[in-house]
Every structure is written in C-alpha cells, then in structure tokens.
Design an enzyme around this catalytic site. Structure first.
Site, PDB file in Angstrom:
ATOM      1  N   ASP A 101       0.845  -1.200   0.000  1.00  0.00           N
ATOM      2  CA  ASP A 101       0.000   0.000   0.000  1.00  0.00           C
ATOM      3  C   ASP A 101       0.877   1.245   0.000  1.00  0.00           C
ATOM      4  O   ASP A 101       2.042   1.199   0.404  1.00  0.00           O
ATOM      5  CB  ASP A 101      -0.884   0.021   1.258  1.00  0.00           C
TER       6      ASP A 101
HETATM    7  N1  URA Z   1      -1.277  -5.977   3.849  1.00  0.00           N
HETATM    8  C1  URA Z   1      -1.771  -4.706   3.877  1.00  0.00           C
HETATM    9  O1  URA Z   1      -2.820  -4.459   4.448  1.00  0.00           O
HETATM   10  N2  URA Z   1      -1.064  -3.741   3.256  1.00  0.00           N
HETATM   11  C2  URA Z   1       0.121  -3.939   2.636  1.00  0.00           C
HETATM   12  O2  URA Z   1       0.726  -2.998   2.103  1.00  0.00           O
HETATM   13  C3  URA Z   1       0.627  -5.259   2.621  1.00  0.00           C
HETATM   14  C4  URA Z   1      -0.079  -6.260   3.224  1.00  0.00           C
END
Ligand code: URA
Length: 233
Positions: A101
């Site tokens: 993310d």
């Molecule tokens: N899980 C999440 O919620 N975000 C990420 O960036 C990676 C794994």
C-alpha cells in the site's frame, strides 16, 4: 519484441522452430494460449512453452526499501511510484513483484523476469511474507490466537490461513502470512478489533530487507537471494 523473437532469445529454439511451437498452440502469454508468432510482448509478460517459463537472459533483480507516500504501480501520471526512485534506464525494464500500500514501508522486490515474479506472487507458491506492525492498541491474547488460527475478513466467507505472530512489545508485533489478499494485514487486525498504525515489510521468503538501505534506496539481489525464491521456505 515479437513473440517468436522472445522465444528464440529465451530458449534453445531457432526463430523458425519458435514460430512452429507458437502456431501449434504450445505457447501461452500471461496464461492465455497465443497462436500468433508476431504478437508483441515485453519482458514483463509471462511466456510459457508447454509447462516451462521462458526467461530472457540478463534479467534484473532488485530490492528496495519502499518509503511511505509512493505507490507500487508501474506508472501513474499523478502520484510518485516506486519506479520513479530508480534510474530511468533501470526503471524501464522492471516491474514490481508483490505490491505494498502507499502508506506501507519496507521490502519491495522488482525484476524484469516475469517467471520469477510469478513465483513470488503465485498463490500456489504460498511465499511467506513477514510484516512488522505498530498497533493502535495492545494485542490481546485472544486476538493473537485468532490471528494464528485464521480470521474472517470483512466481506469474505473463507477464513485466512493460519499466520505466525511474534509479540515484540505490547503494540508491536511481527506477523507472517502466506496469502496476499487485498489489504490483508490491515483487514486481519481490523477483524480482531485492532488497527494498524504503521506497517513495514521485513521479508519475503528468505529475502530479508537489507538494513543498510535507507528509505527509497535499492540494491541488486545476490545470486543466493534470487535462487531462494524457487526453494521451499
Ligand atoms: N497488507 C496490507 O494491508 N497492506 C500492505 O501494504 C501489505 C499487506
């Protein structure tokens, strides 16, 4: 490049034989059978001859310490992407193997090898990913056990696979998962009534983020790191 040219460069076949195997239906591009030898493909496409992935020689394999605020996309006209942090001649050739993310930091793998990235991200390979998580509230024992056994994510009907939880401090844990569902870690913590305040990926399989890399920096992977992805972890 043309599909038959890719096959001739990444296998023992001549260009003529490459055309033959395509026409006979033995080649797939990104999982779909392709019978046209002139199809345009790039190094990011996953080319298979029968059940064998074909990899172009001279592939690039990198790790990056992804900073917060950049997205894990190959290109976005409005937002900075992880590829913007690489020299332009390198960025042109690689794609991201396993996204994070925008607000997540830590280990990001980038490669020009479509076969290798498939092994990193394939649900069938179940590659372990370990995250360091700063929680809004301390983790209860019940919540820890639920995460380890599997939790039901909002809007889904299949529980998550068992995870490994290591409690480092009341609000700091390490979580190892083998799946890659959408926003999985944040949703797992929400499912046990907590909230992720900060998320950082420490490792993928046996590839561990190099602590010499400052946020935004990258380095090439060693031969052992590249090979480790294809070994069971
Ligand atoms: N899980 C999440 O919620 N975000 C990420 O960036 C990676 C794994």
């Amino acid at each position: 490049m043309r599909l038959d040219q890719h096959i001739a460069s990444s296998s023992e076949l001549s260009r003529k034989d490459a055309r033959r195997v395509v026409i006979s239906g033995r080649v797939s591009v990104n999982g779909t059978r392709c019978k046209s030898a002139s199809t345009h493909v790039t190094e990011h496409d996953q080319i298979m001859l029968d059940d064998r992935f074909l990899t172009l020689p001279g592939a690039l394999y990198l790790m990056m310490n992804k900073p917060a605020g950049v997205i894990s996309a190959t290109r976005d006209s409005n937002q900075p992407t992880a590829l913007d942090l690489l020299p332009a001649d390198m960025a042109r050739h690689v794609h991201i193997a396993g996204r994070l993310d925008k607000d997540t930091t830590g280990l990001l793998l980038l490669t020009s090898d479509g076969k290798w990235s498939h092994q990193v991200t394939s649900p069938r390979r179940d590659c372990a990913k370990t995250y360091q998580i700063l929680l809004a509230e301390s983790l209860s024992e019940d919540a820890r056990l639920s995460l380890e056994q599997g939790v039901l994510l909002n809007g889904e009907d299949k529980p998550t696979q068992p995870a490994r939880v290591v409690v480092r401090a009341p609000t700091t844990i390490e979580l190892t998962i083998r799946e890659g569902r959408y926003h999985q870690v944040k949703r797992m913590l929400a499912a046990v009534g907590n909230h992720v305040a900060a998320l950082h990926r420490l490792s993928i399989g046996s590839i561990v983020l190099d602590d010499a890399l400052a946020p935004g920096q990258h380095r090439t992977l060693t031969a052992a790191e590249i090979a480790a992805i294809t070994e069971p972890d």
